[in-house]
Design an enzyme around this catalytic site. Structure first.
Site, PDB file in Angstrom:
ATOM      1  N   GLU A   1     -53.360  50.353  22.137  1.00 21.14           N
ATOM      2  CA  GLU A   1     -54.021  49.608  21.067  1.00 21.14           C
ATOM      3  C   GLU A   1     -54.578  48.350  21.689  1.00 21.14           C
ATOM      4  O   GLU A   1     -53.830  47.462  22.089  1.00 21.14           O
ATOM      5  CB  GLU A   1     -53.018  49.201  19.986  1.00 21.14           C
ATOM      6  CG  GLU A   1     -52.671  50.281  18.999  1.00 21.14           C
ATOM      7  CD  GLU A   1     -51.817  49.719  17.862  1.00 21.14           C
ATOM      8  OE1 GLU A   1     -51.837  48.492  17.640  1.00 21.14           O
ATOM      9  OE2 GLU A   1     -51.131  50.509  17.207  1.00 21.14           O
TER      10      GLU A   1
ATOM     11  N   ASP B   1     -49.371  39.555  11.201  1.00 20.31           N
ATOM     12  CA  ASP B   1     -48.620  39.413  12.442  1.00 20.31           C
ATOM     13  C   ASP B   1     -47.576  38.310  12.369  1.00 20.31           C
ATOM     14  O   ASP B   1     -47.797  37.258  11.780  1.00 20.31           O
ATOM     15  CB  ASP B   1     -49.579  39.135  13.603  1.00 20.31           C
ATOM     16  CG  ASP B   1     -50.296  40.390  14.035  1.00 20.31           C
ATOM     17  OD1 ASP B   1     -49.606  41.382  14.303  1.00 20.31           O
ATOM     18  OD2 ASP B   1     -51.544  40.389  14.064  1.00 20.31           O
TER      19      ASP B   1
END
Lengths: 266, 478
Positions: free
Chosen positions: A49, A60
């Site tokens: 990724e 996040d």
């Protein structure tokens, strides 16, 4: 069949889950991040990724925020991301871009799709883009034969599992817990239940699990029920704590062993 | 609608709801939902509960009673002729949201969302805050309704709005200083979303403005539209006519949407949003999102935003913490797009001139946010006057300004601005030369409180050392 589907299918044929490693472009710098990605490929990651830095990474946790903040302030952009995609392709893994939506829209949805395909990218994971808002991206991805990976969560209704998986190609990203990225002591039952519900909604789509996996034991646990194991914060922590590409290699070996000792799955 | 008596406060079932957004929260190309899937169920639950509640007579009655008995609605309309003497002959009416309980319009929305929180059975609320007004309002509603409350506030803002931090803590809220990114409102919103996605089973996010993912822009508008519904009826009653223009400051844009909404169908009424121009929109230090930004996605919706060529959000700058936000509610982007509202920048200096002028001429200390709208009224009044274009016939133009909040929280910032800044060097901007009216009673440089002695003791551990407001521009230019 796309490169991503082939790679996950090949892992399955070996009786294991695929190992998917997240690393953000631009931490500690662009070159350093590309070296880390290539090191992960060399040590056994199947899919990388390739993370696009973003100023407002709402999904996040603190580890990824800290690394990405450095990249954002350094002005890392899509050109650097595409360079990383090329490097991962050359190293022999399948690169999938991981990006919040605004950097892609700002670059230009069609232009992004064209340039990503040209760089050898398999597709993109878009954590804050739900299929309901993704019309332009889906069209562009189809045009350039790219995979599009959307997310499902423990809170997703069955109807949403069906509609979201129907919009996916490549795999669907199952967020293991309600929360943000980060390493956790346990992954929990929620992930397994979600994977089972997702398979019911889309029997032919690969289901990969992210959020919270940080070592080989957890990878083995998740690999027992998922087609792919996604690891992000644990990788970034290796870099943040200064262990560099050696740390990335060691973590990858641990995780790669983990996805191989889960035993045979149905 | 030609009623001459104020509508019942809290009557959300008024028929004049605009034809937007659509069922999925789109205002033309703007709005929508750009959030992680994990939040979709909570947003759906909120949408469904809200749509049921807004037509439920029991809720409407409870909400109306709270607005009347707790907030003090309806807020009055005050004419300010001595202030308006500087506005080229226009008459200026203020809608006095500064007189609401907690000191700003923010309470209107918060009471509605707190009631909604109880209705969906959640026990905890979280909120973001910039200036602290929304945080104070949320902490207030949480105290009133027995909800646990956590407020996220950029560390930078906890320093420049230390009084409001203390106020929230007095009210029993946990205030979490946010140290990521630019440490201001945008980062507080990110952190609140992270909390919400983690604790969504028990927690409702009381969003403070008309931004964010659907249903927030429409829901907050519905809770804030009481401002314009009241004001429209009040102006009609006292003047027998509508205003020529309605002006409000725009950060996220909730007070502006609140006063604009009732006037949107009145095509002869200009709607003017005043954005924070900071040091000027031709500098990198401003927060004028529509004037100086481009369309993109931030905080869950598509709207105008300040962004660089990589799609990274650019840090905004304004002397006003409440306007210091690089995004704007999607309905404003839409009103701009269809030409129904116009958006203009007001610099820090222009806003502070208007701030001082209202204090001296009318005895009203406005929030610095609201002072941007006041500055816009001075400019617009002079434009209308200089064109000889009165409202109708010989009548002077009639301007309605939303005084969205009071300035108690800004006294320290204002003393620094006027105490340290050499007034001769502060360019008041075109049309805002107040030298024609001597600044009687104004604080002179010599009398100003030294900056390192301002506010230290009053706010406990928050403003340690009295260092405040490093990003406001005001202190730095001194």
């Amino acid at each position: 069949m796309s490169a991503l589907q082939e790679r996950i299918g090949a892992a399955k044929a070996e009786g294991r889950s695929a190992l998917i490693a997240y690393l953000p472009v631009g931490y500690p710098d662009v070159e350093g991040s590309i070296e880390a990605m290539v090191a992960a490929v060399g040590a056994g990651a199947d899919v990388i990724e390739v993370g696009v830095p973003y100023s407002d990474p709402g999904m996040d946790g603190p580890v990824i925020q800290e690394a990405v903040d450095v990249a954002v302030r350094a002005g890392v952009g899509m050109r650097d991301v595409l360079r990383a995609v090329e490097a991962v392709t050359a190293a022999g893994a399948v690169p999938v871009v991981m990006s919040y939506w605004n950097p892609i829209e700002r670059y230009g949805t069609d232009r992004f799709a064209a340039d990503l395909a040209a760089a050898g990218g398999g597709g993109a994971i878009t954590p804050d883009l739900i299929p309901d808002e993704a019309g332009a991206w889906i069209v562009a991805a189809q045009e350039h034969d790219l995979d599009r990976v959307f997310l499902v969560a423990p809170s997703s209704t069955d109807a949403r599992l069906r509609s979201t998986t129907a919009a996916c190609r490549g795999f669907v990203y199952a967020a293991s817990t309600m929360g943000v990225t980060g390493t956790r002591a346990t992954v929990g039952d929620a992930a397994e239940k979600l994977v089972a519900r997702t398979r019911e909604a889309a029997p032919d789509l690969a289901v990969c699990v992210g959020l919270g996996v940080s070592d080989g034991d957890q990878a083995a646990e998740v690999a027992a029920f998922a087609d792919g194991v996604i690891v992000g914060s644990a990788y970034v922590r290796e870099l943040l704590e200064g262990r560099g590409v050696e740390g990335v290699r060691a973590l990858t070996r641990d995780l790669a062993a983990g996805v191989r000792r889960a035993g045979v799955r149905a | 609608m030609t009623t001459t008596s104020p509508p019942q406060t809290g009557d959300l079932s008024l028929p004049a709801r605009p034809g937007w957004p659509d069922a999925t929260g789109h205002f033309g190309v703007f709005g929508g939902r750009f959030v992680p899937e994990a939040l979709i169920a909570a947003l759906d639950e909120l949408t469904e509960a809200y749509e049921a509640m807004r037509v439920d007579p029991a809720f409407l009655a409870e909400f109306a009673a709270l607005q009347r008995d707790y907030t003090g609605r309806p807020s009055p309309v005050t004419e300010v002729p001595k202030f308006a003497a500087h506005a080229g002959g226009a008459r200026i009416l203020l809608k006095r949201e500064d007189l609401n309980h907690t000191g700003s319009h923010k309470i209107n929305n918060v009471l509605g969302q707190a009631l909604l929180t109880k209705r969906i059975g959640k026990t905890r609320v979280i909120a973001e805050t910039g200036a602290g007004q929304h945080g104070v309002a949320t902490a207030t509603a949480a105290a009133l309704m027995g909800l646990s409350c956590t407020v996220y506030m950029g560390e930078e803002d906890t320093r420049r709005q230390a009084l409001n931090v203390a106020r929230m803590r007095l009210l029993g809220a946990e205030v979490v200083p946010v140290t990521t990114g630019s440490r201001t409102l945008k980062d507080a919103i990110n952190e609140a979303f992270r909390d919400w996605v983690t604790n969504v089973e028990t927690t409702n996010y009381v969003f403070g403005t008309v931004a964010g993912p659907h249903p927030f822009p429409a829901m907050v508008r519905d809770f804030q539209r009481v401002i314009g519904d009241e004001a429209r009826a009040q102006v009609l009653e006292r003047e027998g006519r509508l205003p020529d223009a309605v002006l409000a400051c725009v950060g996220g844009g909730s007070n502006a949407i609140g006063i604009f909404t009732a006037f949107v169908p009145d095509e002869g009424v200009r709607l003017v949003g005043l954005e924070a121009g900071g040091d000027g929109v031709d500098t990198p230090r401003h927060a004028a999102t529509i004037t100086g930004g481009t369309p993109g996605v931030l905080h869950g919706a598509r709207s105008f935003l300040l962004q660089d060529e990589n799609g990274q959000t650019i840090e905004s700058h304004s002397i006003s913490a409440g306007l210091d936000y690089p995004g704007v509610g999607p309905e404003h982007s839409y009103l701009h797009d269809i030409g129904r509202a116009e958006y203009r920048p007001v610099t820090d200096a222009e806003a502070m001139e208007a701030f001082a002028l209202l204090c001296r001429t009318e005895g009203i200390i406005p929030a610095i946010e609201s002072a941007h709208a006041l500055a816009g009224a001075l400019v617009l009044g002079r434009e209308l006057g200089s064109r000889g274009a009165g409202g109708r016939g010989d009548e002077p133009p009639l301007l309605l300004v939303n005084l969205s909040g009071r300035g108690d929280k800004d006294v320290e910032t204002a003393s620094r601005w006027f105490g340290l800044g050499d007034r001769q060097e502060v360019d008041p901007g075109p049309g805002l030369d107040t030298d024609q009216r001597p600044t009687e009673g104004a604080v002179s440089n010599a009398e100003a409180i030294p900056p390192d002695q301002v506010g230290v003791d009053a706010v406990g551990d928050v403003a340690t050392g009295g260092r405040t407001n490093a990003g406001s521009g005001a202190g730095e230019t001194a």
